[in-house]
Design a protein around this motif. Structure first.
Motif, PDB file in Angstrom:
ATOM      1  N   SER A 167      43.165  48.986  44.250  1.00 19.77           N
ATOM      2  CA  SER A 167      43.004  48.414  42.989  1.00 19.77           C
ATOM      3  C   SER A 167      42.832  47.022  43.150  1.00 19.77           C
ATOM      4  O   SER A 167      42.093  46.320  42.308  1.00 19.77           O
ATOM      5  CB  SER A 167      44.136  48.743  42.074  1.00 19.77           C
ATOM      6  N   ILE A 171      39.605  44.339  41.933  1.00 20.28           N
ATOM      7  CA  ILE A 171      39.749  42.968  41.166  1.00 20.28           C
ATOM      8  C   ILE A 171      38.941  41.754  42.033  1.00 20.28           C
ATOM      9  O   ILE A 171      38.203  41.069  41.675  1.00 20.28           O
ATOM     10  CB  ILE A 171      41.054  42.541  41.112  1.00 20.28           C
ATOM     11  N   GLU A 174      35.359  42.108  41.447  1.00 16.71           N
ATOM     12  CA  GLU A 174      34.644  41.913  40.086  1.00 16.71           C
ATOM     13  C   GLU A 174      34.837  40.657  39.880  1.00 16.71           C
ATOM     14  O   GLU A 174      34.301  40.192  38.941  1.00 16.71           O
ATOM     15  CB  GLU A 174      35.678  42.867  39.289  1.00 16.71           C
ATOM     16  N   GLU A 175      35.769  39.692  40.732  1.00 15.70           N
ATOM     17  CA  GLU A 175      35.816  38.244  40.533  1.00 15.70           C
ATOM     18  C   GLU A 175      34.800  37.698  40.214  1.00 15.70           C
ATOM     19  O   GLU A 175      34.585  36.730  39.138  1.00 15.70           O
ATOM     20  CB  GLU A 175      36.706  37.718  41.628  1.00 15.70           C
ATOM     21  N   THR A 255      50.038  39.531  39.638  1.00 19.47           N
ATOM     22  CA  THR A 255      49.396  40.835  38.819  1.00 19.47           C
ATOM     23  C   THR A 255      49.548  40.345  37.353  1.00 19.47           C
ATOM     24  O   THR A 255      48.318  40.659  36.748  1.00 19.47           O
ATOM     25  CB  THR A 255      50.015  42.153  39.242  1.00 19.47           C
ATOM     26  N   ILE A 258      46.815  37.631  36.423  1.00 22.44           N
ATOM     27  CA  ILE A 258      45.507  37.948  36.399  1.00 22.44           C
ATOM     28  C   ILE A 258      45.302  38.862  35.142  1.00 22.44           C
ATOM     29  O   ILE A 258      44.325  38.727  34.582  1.00 22.44           O
ATOM     30  CB  ILE A 258      45.431  39.021  37.815  1.00 22.44           C
ATOM     31  N   ASN A 262      42.542  37.863  32.443  1.00 21.24           N
ATOM     32  CA  ASN A 262      41.308  38.644  32.561  1.00 21.24           C
ATOM     33  C   ASN A 262      40.399  38.965  31.309  1.00 21.24           C
ATOM     34  O   ASN A 262      40.831  38.956  30.142  1.00 21.24           O
ATOM     35  CB  ASN A 262      41.899  39.952  32.826  1.00 21.24           C
ATOM     36  N   ILE A 267      38.907  45.170  35.465  1.00 17.69           N
ATOM     37  CA  ILE A 267      39.960  44.380  36.029  1.00 17.69           C
ATOM     38  C   ILE A 267      41.310  44.901  35.258  1.00 17.69           C
ATOM     39  O   ILE A 267      42.480  44.858  35.753  1.00 17.69           O
ATOM     40  CB  ILE A 267      39.849  42.863  35.897  1.00 17.69           C
ATOM     41  N   VAL A 271      44.556  46.032  37.026  1.00 15.87           N
ATOM     42  CA  VAL A 271      45.959  45.751  36.729  1.00 15.87           C
ATOM     43  C   VAL A 271      47.001  46.763  36.435  1.00 15.87           C
ATOM     44  O   VAL A 271      48.032  46.671  37.006  1.00 15.87           O
ATOM     45  CB  VAL A 271      45.798  44.500  35.943  1.00 15.87           C
TER      46      VAL A 271
END
Length: 289
Positions: A167, A171, A174-175, A255, A258, A262, A267, A271
């Motif tokens: 997972s 992230i 996708e950043e 986490t 983030i 987000n 994302i 998370v």
């Protein structure tokens, strides 16, 4: 090598004149908490057994039950003179105070516990080597049971860590979309409000401010370091439960950060999965040394 705090072992020794049983049980506990139950005649062995436990176990509540019966035992009757004298003095005071006629009798004294004690005697020098040997065997068996359970727990932890890592990779992938997403949303809002009178400099200024607010680059970097630390500590083995739990707390903190920054649904889903994996890991860590 990872050991569970829970375990069980039982050993017995039997001969014509001696029956010995030793039982060891382990439970989860934040610190090492040895509890040793011995016959009163073997009280001097308690510290020795306690020290032996400490050389093999770092954390957990460990209960040791030692039971011993010997056909060669002799029983000695012991009178507690000081307690008997105190009781007789007290009874005589009552007699004088209330002018009683009867004198304290033997049956009166026997009604009180502790006046006469029965003590079992045995040749401890012959018994001690047998106890030490049997305890050592039981402790070896106990550690083997802790190791088996620890290996099972370790597999579960690594599966959850892999799930967390998968997972986390989502992230990371996708950043790069965060900037384009913010840019698109920002221009859309400016377009709604200002129409064609959009000032590019103003958009860029606003974009820079939002990127600072929603950037997760630092959190990703710290999470990478924490995952590597967790893996290294885990592979090192030994009594690592507390250290790994601390790392889980740090990973959970990053986490959460983030999640709070987000803007992408992908994302958000990652998370949620990461937090669930961490919770499962921490639950399992409560079982290991």
């Amino acid at each position: 090598m990872i050991h569970s705090m829970t375990g069980y072992a039982s050993r017995e020794y039997s001969s014509e004149n001696l029956t010995l049983s030793i039982e060891i049980k382990g439970y989860n506990n934040r610190y090492l908490d040895p509890q040793i139950s011995l016959p009163s005649t073997l009280g001097r062995l308690e510290q020795e057994l306690r020290d032996e436990l400490k050389t093999h176990i770092s954390r957990g509540r460990v209960e040791v039950y030692l039971r011993l019966q010997s056909g060669a035992e002799q029983t000695r009757v012991r009178i507690d003179d000081s307690q008997a004298e105190a009781l007789v003095d007290a009874m005589n005071q009552l007699k004088r105070r209330y002018r009683l006629k009867n004198r304290p009798s033997l049956s009166d004294l026997m009604a009180f516990d502790g006046i006469i004690k029965l003590e079992k005697q045995r040749d401890q020098e012959d018994v001690l080597p047998i106890i030490r040997s049997t305890f050592s065997q039981a402790l070896t068996e106990f550690n083997e049971s802790r190791q088996r359970e620890g290996e099972s727990t370790a597999r579960d932890i690594m599966e959850q860590l892999q799930r967390f890592g998968n997972s986390f990779q989502v992230i990371r992938n996708e950043e790069s979309r965060i900037e384009s997403h913010i840019n698109t949303q920002l221009r859309s809002r400016f377009q709604e409000v200002l129409g064609d009178r959009i000032e590019e400099d103003r958009i860029l200024t606003e974009l820079a401010s939002l990127l600072v607010k929603h950037s997760i680059n630092e959190e990703i970097s710290r999470l990478q370091a924490h995952i590597q630390q967790f893996t290294d500590e885990f592979n090192r083995g030994g009594a690592v439960g507390k250290r790994l739990d601390f790392l889980c707390q740090e990973m959970n903190r990053e986490t959460n950060t983030i999640g709070s920054k987000n803007l992408l649904k992908e994302i958000s889903a990652a998370v949620i999965d990461m937090k669930d994996a961490l919770e499962n890991i921490r639950e399992q860590l409560r079982n290991i040394e």
